[in-house]
Design a protein around this motif. Structure first.
Motif, PDB file in Angstrom:
ATOM      1  N   ALA A 266       5.395   3.039   3.305  1.00  0.00           N
ATOM      2  CA  ALA A 266       6.702   3.506   3.800  1.00  0.00           C
ATOM      3  C   ALA A 266       7.720   2.375   3.802  1.00  0.00           C
ATOM      4  O   ALA A 266       8.927   2.624   3.710  1.00  0.00           O
ATOM      5  CB  ALA A 266       6.554   4.095   5.201  1.00  0.00           C
ATOM      6  N   CYS A 267       7.233   1.149   3.894  1.00  0.00           N
ATOM      7  CA  CYS A 267       8.136  -0.012   3.834  1.00  0.00           C
ATOM      8  C   CYS A 267       8.563  -0.292   2.385  1.00  0.00           C
ATOM      9  O   CYS A 267       9.280  -1.263   2.127  1.00  0.00           O
ATOM     10  CB  CYS A 267       7.464  -1.250   4.436  1.00  0.00           C
ATOM     11  N   GLY A 268       8.087   0.527   1.448  1.00  0.00           N
ATOM     12  CA  GLY A 268       8.541   0.405   0.065  1.00  0.00           C
ATOM     13  C   GLY A 268       7.729  -0.574  -0.757  1.00  0.00           C
ATOM     14  O   GLY A 268       8.206  -1.081  -1.768  1.00  0.00           O
ATOM     15  N   VAL A 269       6.500  -0.834  -0.336  1.00  0.00           N
ATOM     16  CA  VAL A 269       5.694  -1.843  -1.016  1.00  0.00           C
ATOM     17  C   VAL A 269       4.391  -1.210  -1.518  1.00  0.00           C
ATOM     18  O   VAL A 269       3.719  -0.489  -0.767  1.00  0.00           O
ATOM     19  CB  VAL A 269       5.355  -3.007  -0.042  1.00  0.00           C
ATOM     20  N   GLU A 270       4.060  -1.494  -2.783  1.00  0.00           N
ATOM     21  CA  GLU A 270       2.798  -0.984  -3.330  1.00  0.00           C
ATOM     22  C   GLU A 270       1.629  -1.536  -2.514  1.00  0.00           C
ATOM     23  O   GLU A 270       1.541  -2.751  -2.292  1.00  0.00           O
ATOM     24  CB  GLU A 270       2.642  -1.407  -4.791  1.00  0.00           C
ATOM     25  N   THR A 271       0.752  -0.639  -2.093  1.00  0.00           N
ATOM     26  CA  THR A 271      -0.343  -1.051  -1.210  1.00  0.00           C
ATOM     27  C   THR A 271      -1.677  -0.743  -1.869  1.00  0.00           C
ATOM     28  O   THR A 271      -2.019   0.420  -2.099  1.00  0.00           O
ATOM     29  CB  THR A 271      -0.224  -0.315   0.142  1.00  0.00           C
ATOM     30  N   CYS A 272      -2.393  -1.793  -2.205  1.00  0.00           N
ATOM     31  CA  CYS A 272      -3.712  -1.656  -2.814  1.00  0.00           C
ATOM     32  C   CYS A 272      -4.735  -1.813  -1.697  1.00  0.00           C
ATOM     33  O   CYS A 272      -4.503  -2.556  -0.741  1.00  0.00           O
ATOM     34  CB  CYS A 272      -3.928  -2.747  -3.861  1.00  0.00           C
ATOM     35  N   VAL A 273      -5.874  -1.130  -1.844  1.00  0.00           N
ATOM     36  CA  VAL A 273      -6.822  -1.139  -0.725  1.00  0.00           C
ATOM     37  C   VAL A 273      -8.208  -1.602  -1.158  1.00  0.00           C
ATOM     38  O   VAL A 273      -8.634  -1.354  -2.281  1.00  0.00           O
ATOM     39  CB  VAL A 273      -6.942   0.264  -0.078  1.00  0.00           C
ATOM     40  N   LEU A 274      -8.855  -2.293  -0.260  1.00  0.00           N
ATOM     41  CA  LEU A 274     -10.274  -2.624  -0.422  1.00  0.00           C
ATOM     42  C   LEU A 274     -10.960  -2.214   0.883  1.00  0.00           C
ATOM     43  O   LEU A 274     -10.856  -2.917   1.897  1.00  0.00           O
ATOM     44  CB  LEU A 274     -10.445  -4.120  -0.702  1.00  0.00           C
TER      45      LEU A 274
END
Ligand code: PXL
Length: 276
Positions: free
Chosen positions: A29-37
């Motif tokens: 929502a902050c506009g940043v691509e979020t990758c997860v582990l």
């Protein structure tokens, strides 16, 4: 323009509004691509539910990271939260050294304790390992309980500025460069956050709400990371995260019997507005 990628490493509690199910939507929502582990998959979080299932994913981490290295994938920020095991902390340190782009922000929330107690899954061996991860971070985001476990300073609920200074100094001795210490209250009805950047102390005070919710540490750290990635200073990011967390707790207080987490979703719009 470079499109920034944050990697967040923490568990998926399928139900419970914490860890990954908080970090992914908030940072996105902050506009940043979020990758997860995901460090583990639990049916629910461990604070208040009983009989939860746990699938530890420690063994999968090295192969995932090897694949990223092969693909040349690098992150502009790496944010860690609740981790499944001491071994995972070693793997995370490896990811810090292989998959962080130059200038990457490494943010460690040593999510392991609250209200003077370790969460059920953790022991002092985990605390020891967490000390070294904190030493490798650019920002650590502990609450006072976590800071006490990391430093060996006895936990107190009644304290003054000298007590907080002793915690900050002991955390600095662990190698923590920038410390965001949450839940610091010097006055009745108030609480706040200390931002200790390379020895420079700043404090943001805000109202203390009568209700408290599980998972607010994760909401706080995620909003802090999202704000930092929007170019905010550490102090501005700490302030935005605090204001947003207060909104989440206030909203949750209007709900009936919502005991297991904070309803952060309906107030995401306010976080986005704060970033403008
Ligand atoms: O909010 C921290 C957290 C994350 N993940 C799990 C937890 C907790 C706190 O209890 O149990 C599984």
């Amino acid at each position: 323009m470079q499109y920034k990628k944050v990697l967040t490493i923490q568990d998926i509690s399928c139900v419970g509004q914490c860890s990954m199910t908080v970090a992914l939507p908030i940072i996105s929502a902050c506009g940043v691509e979020t990758c997860v582990l995901p460090s583990a998959v639990l049916s629910t979080h461990t604070a208040g539910f009983t009989g939860f299932t746990v699938r530890d994913l420690t063994e999968d981490i090295p192969a995932i990271n090897r694949h990223w290295c092969k693909e040349g994938i690098r992150f502009q920020a790496i944010y860690t939260g609740y981790l499944g095991s001491t071994q995972q902390i070693a793997y995370v340190k490896e990811i810090f050294s292989t998959s962080a782009e130059e200038g990457c922000f490494k943010i460690v929330d040593p999510a392991m304790a609250d209200n003077g107690k370790l969460y059920p899954a953790f022991d002092m061996e985990y605390v020891e390992a967490m000390k070294s991860l904190c030493g490798a971070a650019d920002f650590v985001v502990p609450n006072i309980t976590e800071a006490c476990f990391l430093t060996g300073i006895p936990y107190r609920t009644d304290y003054d500025r000298a007590y907080i200074d002793s915690i900050l100094s002991a955390l600095s001795d662990l190698g923590c460069n920038n410390i965001i210490l949450t839940g610091v209250s010097y006055a009745q009805g108030k609480t706040g956050v200390v931002v200790f950047e390379k020895g420079n102390y700043q404090y943001y005070e805000h109202e203390m709400l009568p209700n408290s919710c599980h998972g607010t540490g994760d909401i706080y750290a995620s909003a802090f990371v999202g704000s930092l990635m929007n170019g905010k200073s550490a102090f501005e990011a700490a302030k935005i995260a605090a204001d947003y967390t207060v909104e989440c707790i206030k909203f949750t207080g209007t709900l009936d019997n919502h005991w297991y987490g904070a309803a952060f979703e309906p107030v995401l719009g306010k976080l986005i507005d704060m970033l403008k």
